[in-house]
Design a protein around this motif. Structure first.
Motif, PDB file in Angstrom:
ATOM      1  N   SER A  50     -85.489   3.966 -69.003  1.00  0.00           N
ATOM      2  CA  SER A  50     -85.090   4.347 -70.050  1.00  0.00           C
ATOM      3  C   SER A  50     -85.675   6.277 -70.267  1.00  0.00           C
ATOM      4  O   SER A  50     -86.090   6.706 -69.064  1.00  0.00           O
ATOM      5  N   PRO A  51     -85.503   6.747 -71.803  1.00  0.00           N
ATOM      6  CA  PRO A  51     -85.349   8.185 -71.587  1.00  0.00           C
ATOM      7  C   PRO A  51     -86.978   8.624 -71.727  1.00  0.00           C
ATOM      8  O   PRO A  51     -87.098   7.758 -72.116  1.00  0.00           O
ATOM      9  N   LYS A  52     -86.192   9.685 -70.847  1.00  0.00           N
ATOM     10  CA  LYS A  52     -88.200  10.624 -70.811  1.00  0.00           C
ATOM     11  C   LYS A  52     -88.026  12.026 -70.992  1.00  0.00           C
ATOM     12  O   LYS A  52     -86.390  12.380 -70.664  1.00  0.00           O
ATOM     13  N   ASN A  53     -89.318  12.689 -71.436  1.00  0.00           N
ATOM     14  CA  ASN A  53     -89.102  13.708 -71.504  1.00  0.00           C
ATOM     15  C   ASN A  53     -88.109  14.584 -72.447  1.00  0.00           C
ATOM     16  O   ASN A  53     -87.557  15.631 -72.428  1.00  0.00           O
ATOM     17  N   THR A  54     -87.356  14.139 -73.712  1.00  0.00           N
ATOM     18  CA  THR A  54     -87.288  14.122 -74.681  1.00  0.00           C
ATOM     19  C   THR A  54     -88.316  14.875 -75.835  1.00  0.00           C
ATOM     20  O   THR A  54     -89.169  15.261 -76.044  1.00  0.00           O
ATOM     21  N   ARG A  55     -87.188  16.469 -76.241  1.00  0.00           N
ATOM     22  CA  ARG A  55     -87.098  17.056 -76.785  1.00  0.00           C
ATOM     23  C   ARG A  55     -86.163  17.665 -77.478  1.00  0.00           C
ATOM     24  O   ARG A  55     -85.360  17.454 -77.370  1.00  0.00           O
ATOM     25  N   ALA A  56     -87.079  18.729 -78.442  1.00  0.00           N
ATOM     26  CA  ALA A  56     -85.817  19.238 -79.956  1.00  0.00           C
ATOM     27  C   ALA A  56     -85.696  20.529 -79.675  1.00  0.00           C
ATOM     28  O   ALA A  56     -86.528  21.479 -79.480  1.00  0.00           O
ATOM     29  N   VAL A  75     -82.313  16.664 -76.298  1.00  0.00           N
ATOM     30  CA  VAL A  75     -82.651  16.645 -74.399  1.00  0.00           C
ATOM     31  C   VAL A  75     -83.281  15.518 -74.433  1.00  0.00           C
ATOM     32  O   VAL A  75     -84.918  15.610 -74.701  1.00  0.00           O
ATOM     33  N   SER A  76     -82.711  14.551 -73.415  1.00  0.00           N
ATOM     34  CA  SER A  76     -83.470  13.354 -72.936  1.00  0.00           C
ATOM     35  C   SER A  76     -83.115  13.426 -71.717  1.00  0.00           C
ATOM     36  O   SER A  76     -82.114  13.466 -71.383  1.00  0.00           O
ATOM     37  N   ALA A  77     -84.082  13.307 -70.414  1.00  0.00           N
ATOM     38  CA  ALA A  77     -83.667  12.678 -68.776  1.00  0.00           C
ATOM     39  C   ALA A  77     -83.764  10.808 -69.115  1.00  0.00           C
ATOM     40  O   ALA A  77     -84.506  10.315 -69.073  1.00  0.00           O
ATOM     41  N   ALA A  78     -82.173  10.336 -68.798  1.00  0.00           N
ATOM     42  CA  ALA A  78     -82.262   8.719 -68.389  1.00  0.00           C
ATOM     43  C   ALA A  78     -81.539   8.368 -67.554  1.00  0.00           C
ATOM     44  O   ALA A  78     -80.073   9.204 -68.065  1.00  0.00           O
ATOM     45  N   HIS A  79     -81.416   7.795 -67.327  1.00  0.00           N
ATOM     46  CA  HIS A  79     -80.593   6.346 -66.860  1.00  0.00           C
ATOM     47  C   HIS A  79     -80.257   4.792 -66.913  1.00  0.00           C
ATOM     48  O   HIS A  79     -81.411   4.481 -66.697  1.00  0.00           O
ATOM     49  N   PRO A  80     -79.376   4.671 -67.406  1.00  0.00           N
ATOM     50  CA  PRO A  80     -78.291   5.712 -68.142  1.00  0.00           C
ATOM     51  C   PRO A  80     -78.752   6.149 -69.175  1.00  0.00           C
ATOM     52  O   PRO A  80     -79.178   6.494 -69.569  1.00  0.00           O
ATOM     53  N   PRO A  81     -77.565   7.319 -69.223  1.00  0.00           N
ATOM     54  CA  PRO A  81     -77.828   8.868 -70.126  1.00  0.00           C
ATOM     55  C   PRO A  81     -78.069   7.455 -71.857  1.00  0.00           C
ATOM     56  O   PRO A  81     -77.761   6.446 -72.134  1.00  0.00           O
ATOM     57  N   PRO A  82     -78.629   8.690 -72.419  1.00  0.00           N
ATOM     58  CA  PRO A  82     -79.446   8.109 -74.188  1.00  0.00           C
ATOM     59  C   PRO A  82     -77.596   7.656 -74.433  1.00  0.00           C
ATOM     60  O   PRO A  82     -76.315   8.609 -74.322  1.00  0.00           O
ATOM     61  N   SER A  83     -76.869   7.004 -75.095  1.00  0.00           N
ATOM     62  CA  SER A  83     -76.369   6.249 -76.161  1.00  0.00           C
ATOM     63  C   SER A  83     -76.521   6.513 -77.559  1.00  0.00           C
ATOM     64  O   SER A  83     -75.186   6.102 -78.322  1.00  0.00           O
ATOM     65  N   ARG A  84     -78.023   6.159 -77.854  1.00  0.00           N
ATOM     66  CA  ARG A  84     -77.854   7.431 -79.259  1.00  0.00           C
ATOM     67  C   ARG A  84     -78.826   8.267 -79.128  1.00  0.00           C
ATOM     68  O   ARG A  84     -79.918   7.883 -78.772  1.00  0.00           O
ATOM     69  N   TYR A  85     -78.189   8.419 -80.181  1.00  0.00           N
ATOM     70  CA  TYR A  85     -79.341   9.820 -80.884  1.00  0.00           C
ATOM     71  C   TYR A  85     -79.615   9.812 -82.285  1.00  0.00           C
ATOM     72  O   TYR A  85     -79.463   9.517 -83.222  1.00  0.00           O
ATOM     73  N   THR A  86     -80.788  10.454 -82.631  1.00  0.00           N
ATOM     74  CA  THR A  86     -81.062   9.484 -83.784  1.00  0.00           C
ATOM     75  C   THR A  86     -82.119  11.467 -84.825  1.00  0.00           C
ATOM     76  O   THR A  86     -82.967  11.439 -84.260  1.00  0.00           O
ATOM     77  N   TRP A  87     -81.842  12.169 -85.713  1.00  0.00           N
ATOM     78  CA  TRP A  87     -82.360  13.398 -85.810  1.00  0.00           C
ATOM     79  C   TRP A  87     -82.867  12.919 -87.783  1.00  0.00           C
ATOM     80  O   TRP A  87     -82.991  12.210 -88.436  1.00  0.00           O
ATOM     81  N   TYR A  88     -84.396  13.400 -87.444  1.00  0.00           N
ATOM     82  CA  TYR A  88     -85.369  12.787 -88.712  1.00  0.00           C
ATOM     83  C   TYR A  88     -85.773  14.423 -89.705  1.00  0.00           C
ATOM     84  O   TYR A  88     -86.522  15.173 -88.192  1.00  0.00           O
ATOM     85  N   HIS A  89     -85.855  14.178 -90.149  1.00  0.00           N
ATOM     86  CA  HIS A  89     -86.722  15.472 -90.959  1.00  0.00           C
ATOM     87  C   HIS A  89     -87.098  15.122 -92.067  1.00  0.00           C
ATOM     88  O   HIS A  89     -87.759  14.461 -93.055  1.00  0.00           O
ATOM     89  N   GLY A 126     -84.656   1.196 -73.047  1.00  0.00           N
ATOM     90  CA  GLY A 126     -85.456   2.168 -74.445  1.00  0.00           C
ATOM     91  C   GLY A 126     -85.027   3.013 -74.664  1.00  0.00           C
ATOM     92  O   GLY A 126     -83.922   3.703 -74.865  1.00  0.00           O
ATOM     93  N   TYR A 127     -86.221   3.659 -75.302  1.00  0.00           N
ATOM     94  CA  TYR A 127     -85.929   4.710 -76.645  1.00  0.00           C
ATOM     95  C   TYR A 127     -86.960   5.745 -76.455  1.00  0.00           C
ATOM     96  O   TYR A 127     -88.324   4.955 -76.481  1.00  0.00           O
ATOM     97  N   HIS A 128     -87.024   7.312 -76.357  1.00  0.00           N
ATOM     98  CA  HIS A 128     -87.891   7.983 -76.428  1.00  0.00           C
ATOM     99  C   HIS A 128     -88.003   9.028 -77.529  1.00  0.00           C
ATOM    100  O   HIS A 128     -86.553   9.615 -77.930  1.00  0.00           O
ATOM    101  N   SER A 129     -88.910   9.610 -78.562  1.00  0.00           N
ATOM    102  CA  SER A 129     -88.601  10.199 -79.235  1.00  0.00           C
ATOM    103  C   SER A 129     -89.799  11.580 -78.876  1.00  0.00           C
ATOM    104  O   SER A 129     -90.013  11.807 -78.206  1.00  0.00           O
ATOM    105  N   SER A 130     -88.910  12.428 -79.228  1.00  0.00           N
ATOM    106  CA  SER A 130     -89.263  14.207 -79.075  1.00  0.00           C
ATOM    107  C   SER A 130     -90.565  14.423 -79.631  1.00  0.00           C
ATOM    108  O   SER A 130     -90.992  13.731 -80.880  1.00  0.00           O
ATOM    109  N   PRO A 131     -91.004  15.788 -79.205  1.00  0.00           N
ATOM    110  CA  PRO A 131     -92.040  16.022 -80.425  1.00  0.00           C
ATOM    111  C   PRO A 131     -92.357  16.573 -81.429  1.00  0.00           C
ATOM    112  O   PRO A 131     -89.822  17.114 -81.400  1.00  0.00           O
ATOM    113  N   VAL A 132     -92.561  16.915 -82.301  1.00  0.00           N
ATOM    114  CA  VAL A 132     -92.127  18.142 -83.822  1.00  0.00           C
ATOM    115  C   VAL A 132     -91.401  19.415 -83.109  1.00  0.00           C
ATOM    116  O   VAL A 132     -92.041  19.979 -83.136  1.00  0.00           O
ATOM    117  N   ALA A 133     -90.404  19.850 -83.667  1.00  0.00           N
ATOM    118  CA  ALA A 133     -90.096  21.574 -83.410  1.00  0.00           C
ATOM    119  C   ALA A 133     -89.920  21.272 -85.241  1.00  0.00           C
ATOM    120  O   ALA A 133     -89.463  20.841 -86.187  1.00  0.00           O
TER     121      ALA A 133
END
Length: 382
Positions: A50-56, A75-89, A126-133
């Motif tokens: 699942s995605p790891k080391n995700t960052r914005a 940016v995220s490390a995953a195999h298979p590569p991430p199929s979905r991204y979501t941005w939050y404000h 699975g999924y993984h969220s980045s720290p806040v930027a």
């Protein structure tokens, strides 16, 4: 995985007890003896995770001037590569979803774009969220306004506070106040760097006018709309105070006159009281005189020596006291026990005297006293 030899792998088999996503890659083995060496064909080890080391990542980095383009990449490390991204404000206490792409592009960034962002990468494992930027947007003052307290219409002599508010980043570092007279005269400026509050401790009619403020930082300036302030003159205040004072004076004068009249009436009645005569009936008049100094004698009237009579024309109805039986009971209308009551007839003839007993006006029995003499005129015999 990185290329190179694996420690403790000088055997015909390679055993990985705990496979990690970092173990993914191509593996080869090398056989060697005294005659030479031989290398095997590469073998790809495919590790899914699942995605790891995700960052914005925000580009350009650092503070961004309003109007510039901004790109946010997930940016995220995953195999298979991430199929979905979501941005939050993050806006205050709310979290708003902005995009479902790996890159969030803002062609011309504005002040409302500033804030904190984070992204989420997901695949079938699975999924993984980045720290806040943080995205920082620099912009000049805007939405500038003026507020007057307690009101835009204030009485002369009262305090007045004007407050200038503005949105800016970095914050406003200079406020300038301007006043335009109501009659259209030249504008006046009041410069201050102490803050957005401008206070009049005591306004006068001269402070009436149209006010506005100018907010400024290193990126620009912005002015507020004009706010009209009216100061009610002292004449109205004085007139109101005078009206109240006159009303109070009239009320006081009226009360004083009423009290004076009441006091005068009381004094007048008190002065007239000693001069009042007892009530007069149709037949007999009664009045009081000071007591005589000689002692009171009991008995017949014949025992008292007679004095020469002086019957003048001014008193034709006075009749000499004749002999009378002793007085055993007597009533009098006199209320003063320290006076002698004398009775005389107003009638012109003795035959017309009809007084038998003296009636009491108050119903009270006379009190015996050494200073009071009660005399009864007997009824004449025919």
């Amino acid at each position: 995985m990185e290329s190179g030899s694996i420690p403790d792998s000088f055997r015909s088999q390679l055993h990985i007890s705990y496979l990690r996503y970092t173990d993914r890659g191509e593996y080869t083995c090398v056989a060697r003896n005294s005659l030479g060496t031989d290398r095997s064909r590469p073998l790809l080890l495919n590790v899914t995770f699942s995605p790891k080391n995700t960052r914005a990542v925000v580009l350009p980095t650092g503070d961004v001037r309003e109007g510039s383009p901004v790109n946010l990449s997930c940016v995220s490390a995953a195999h298979p590569p991430p199929s979905r991204y979501t941005w939050y404000h993050i806006v205050g206490d709310q979290v708003i979803a902005k995009s479902t792409f790996q890159n969030l592009t803002i062609p011309s960034v504005r002040a409302h774009h500033a804030g904190h962002y984070y992204c989420t990468a997901s695949n079938r494992l699975g999924y993984h969220s980045s720290p806040v930027a943080r995205l920082t947007v620099l912009y000049p003052p805007k939405n500038t306004s003026v507020l007057a307290r307690p009101s835009t219409v204030v009485d002369a002599g009262q305090p007045l506070t004007l407050t200038c508010s503005s949105q800016a980043y970095p914050a406003v570092d200079n406020f300038t106040w301007h006043r335009l007279p109501l009659d259209g005269g030249s504008a006046q400026s009041y410069g201050t760097k102490s803050g957005p509050v401008f206070t009049f401790t005591e306004v006068g009619p001269g402070e009436s006018g149209r006010y506005y403020c100018e907010a400024r930082n290193r990126f620009g300036a912005h002015s507020s709309p004009v706010l009209t302030v009216k100061v009610r003159g002292r004449l109205k205040v004085i007139a109101l105070a005078s009206a109240v004072g006159v009303s109070a004076a009239l009320i006081t004068l009226t009360v004083a006159i009423m009290i004076s009249k009441n006091m005068h009436r009381v004094d007048f009645e008190s002065a007239e009281l000693p001069n009042k005569r007892p009530s007069v009936t149709a037949d007999t008049m009664f009045y009081e005189s000071a007591p005589q100094p000689h002692p009171i004698r009991k008995g017949k009237m014949s025992d008292i020596p007679e004095e020469p009579e002086d019957l003048s024309d001014s008193h034709p109805a006075i009749v000499p006291l004749m002999e009378a039986p002793p007085i055993t009971q007597m009533k009098s209308c006199s209320s003063a026990s320290n006076n002698v009551t004398v009775h005389y007839s107003k009638l012109s003839s003795v035959d017309q005297v009809q007084v038998h007993n003296l009636a009491s006006c108050s119903g009270k029995k006379p009190k015996d006293s050494s200073t009071v003499v009660y005399t009864l005129l007997p009824q004449p015999h025919h």
